[in-house]
Design a protein around this motif. Structure first.
Motif, short mmCIF file in Angstrom:
data_model
loop_
_atom_site.label_atom_id
_atom_site.label_comp_id
_atom_site.label_asym_id
_atom_site.label_seq_id
_atom_site.Cartn_x
_atom_site.Cartn_y
_atom_site.Cartn_z
N LEU A 130 -48.11 -51.31 -24.71
CA LEU A 130 -47.61 -52.44 -25.49
C LEU A 130 -48.59 -52.78 -26.62
O LEU A 130 -49.81 -52.61 -26.47
N ASP A 131 -48.05 -53.26 -27.70
CA ASP A 131 -48.92 -53.70 -28.79
C ASP A 131 -49.24 -55.19 -28.63
O ASP A 131 -48.88 -55.82 -27.63
N GLY A 132 -49.92 -55.77 -29.62
CA GLY A 132 -50.37 -57.16 -29.53
C GLY A 132 -49.23 -58.16 -29.38
O GLY A 132 -49.43 -59.26 -28.87
N ASP A 181 -45.74 -46.07 -28.38
CA ASP A 181 -46.56 -44.94 -27.96
C ASP A 181 -47.52 -44.58 -29.06
O ASP A 181 -48.18 -43.55 -29.02
N PHE A 182 -47.60 -45.40 -30.09
CA PHE A 182 -48.31 -45.08 -31.31
C PHE A 182 -49.16 -46.25 -31.73
O PHE A 182 -48.64 -47.35 -31.87
N PHE A 183 -50.44 -46.04 -31.90
CA PHE A 183 -51.31 -47.16 -32.25
C PHE A 183 -52.26 -46.75 -33.36
O PHE A 183 -52.46 -45.56 -33.60
N THR A 215 -52.31 -52.38 -24.85
CA THR A 215 -52.18 -52.75 -23.45
C THR A 215 -51.49 -51.64 -22.66
O THR A 215 -50.47 -51.11 -23.10
N ILE A 216 -52.08 -51.31 -21.51
CA ILE A 216 -51.43 -50.38 -20.57
C ILE A 216 -50.86 -51.23 -19.45
O ILE A 216 -51.59 -52.04 -18.86
#
Ligand SMILES: Nc1ncnc2c1ncn2[C@@H]1O[C@H](COP(=O)(O)OP(=O)(O)OP(=O)(O)O)[C@@H](O)[C@H]1O
Ligand SMILES: [Mg+2]
Length: 402
Positions: free
Chosen positions: A274-276, A282-284, A291-292
């Protein structure tokens, strides 16, 4: 800005022949039986595709195998014609297409250079003037008088790319065959492409290397089964495409069962990134919140379980292996379903593909309840600030003259 390439409602059909007769004899038998030579199927490689590329733009085409990317490049270079629709191309085209396209197998490398140059409208003396540069860039001095049918695929690509960039094209088309070359040659090609972009050449770039797409291109078009599904900034389009293609990866599904072991008292049912903002991704990018999330199911009451993760880079480097016990984060007891999250507010990883393993075990590390070995990939795209290596240390520079 004027137009370099324009596609207006372009469609391209191919006819596929199934079960073709393997011999004349077989064909005759089929004819006598009234079957003809196999079944014919009409296949649309592109359907109603419209887009415009401005002069000086660098556009990437991304998409799964068979999406129609190479077909678009072949249409721009006029190797094939559209079945319907209109294509406008303004400017001389240099192209590195699929292996073998544009070369005559019986001619030598040198003869093919002249042939290609002539097709692109160069005079013989103009080609002669560029010949040494073409051969030198391709590093093909030893093989230039050998018929190209004896070339390896890497040699083909070297010569093809060298010709494409040395004919001073206004429009450069590069298919992903670049990946066939070795790493050093690939790097030189990417540098050359970057240089040409800076000099105002219009470039259409097909690549499965999404980091290169993000780094080099101003725009990306995502093709899926012959249609455009997204057209916009590389960040947005590549992110969307990568997320979708990872999820669809069949190879990953096959790995799921193989790389899992444990007693099963606690099972990890789902792992997500997850992002913020809590969105699935799946891409940052380096520096983003990451976050996992593990969803688990405890099949009986377990006291003080430990949840952990490991992150490996695609080349096998073990980056880190935190768990709740190291962090002195005690989970008193689990029963039924729940969620464990591991949040990194500032992701320090640099560009690359990483694989996450997850585990749940008892506090003495004797009993492994569930373990998923490197089953969950995610990508880090190159951030604008830092490159090369594994992590950013977020160090601070200072300077003082004494
Ligand atoms: N000459 C041809 N005859 C028949 N079918 C073709 C021909 N050329 C391409 N196709 C079909 O058109 C579709 C699109 O092919 P294309 O080569 O453009 O895909 P691509 O996006 O470049 O894929 P890849 O990533 O594998 O290179 C494919 O299903 C392919 O089988
Ligand atoms: Mg292709």
């Amino acid at each position: 800005m004027s137009t370099a390439i324009q596609f207006e409602h372009v469609s391209r059909r191919f006819v596929l022949h199934h079960h073709r007769a393997r011999s004349f004899q077989e064909l005759v038998i089929r004819m006598l039986q009234g079957q003809g030579n196999g079944r014919r199927e009409v296949f649309w490689a592109l359907s109603d595709v419209s887009f415009e590329v401005k002069k000086g733009e660098m556009v990437a085409l991304v998409g799964a195998n068979g999406a129609g990317k190479s077909t678009v490049l072949k249409l721009i270079s006029r190797i094939i014609d559209p079945t319907s629709g209109r294509i406008i191309v303004n400017g001389r085209v240099g192209a590195l297409l699929e292996l073998g396209t544009g070369f005559h197998p019986d001619l030598t490398g040198r003869e093919n250079i002249y042939l290609n140059g002539a097709i692109l409208g160069l005079r013989r003396d103009e080609i002669t003037r560029r010949l040494d540069d073409i051969i030198a860039f391709a590093e093909m001095e030893r093989f230039i008088d050998v018929p190209v049918k004896h070339y390896s695929s890497g040699m083909y690509v070297r010569l093809g790319f060298s010709v494409a960039v040395h004919v001073e094209p206004e429009i450069l088309l590069v298919d992903e065959v670049l990946a066939v070359g070795d790493a050093a040659f690939q790097r030189r090609c990417l540098e050359r492409i970057d240089q040409m972009r800076a000099n105002g050449t219009t470039i259409v770039f097909v690549s499965h290397d999404l980091n290169a797409v993000r780094r080099l291109c101003q725009r990306a078009i995502w093709l899926e089964k012959g249609c455009i599904v997204a057209d916009g900034s590389p960040e947005a389009v590549v992110g969307e495409y990568a997320t979708q293609s990872y999820a669809a990866s069949a190879a990953l599904a096959a790995r799921r069962e193989l790389c899992r072991h444990g007693t099963g008292e606690v099972t990890i049912e789902e792992v997500r990134f997850l992002d913020g903002e809590g969105r699935l991704r799946d891409f940052f990018s380096t520096g983003e919140s990451f976050t996992i999330e593990m969803r688990y199911r405890a099949h009986k009451v377990i006291e003080r379980p430990v949840f952990g993760i490991a992150i490996h880079r695609s080349d096998g480097v073990h980056v880190t292996g935190p768990n709740t016990q190291f962090a002195q984060y005690e989970i008193p007891m689990v029963r039924g379903e729940g969620v464990v999250r591991y949040t990194v507010p500032f992701l320090p990883l640099l560009e690359g593909t990483y694989y996450v393993s997850v585990s749940s075990h008892d506090r003495d590390s004797i009993c492994m309840y569930d373990y998923h070995d490197r089953l969950y990939p995610f990508c880090v795209l190159s951030g604008a600030e830092e490159r090369y290596g594994l992590v950013t240390l977020r160090g601070v520079w200072s300077w003082k003259e004494e």
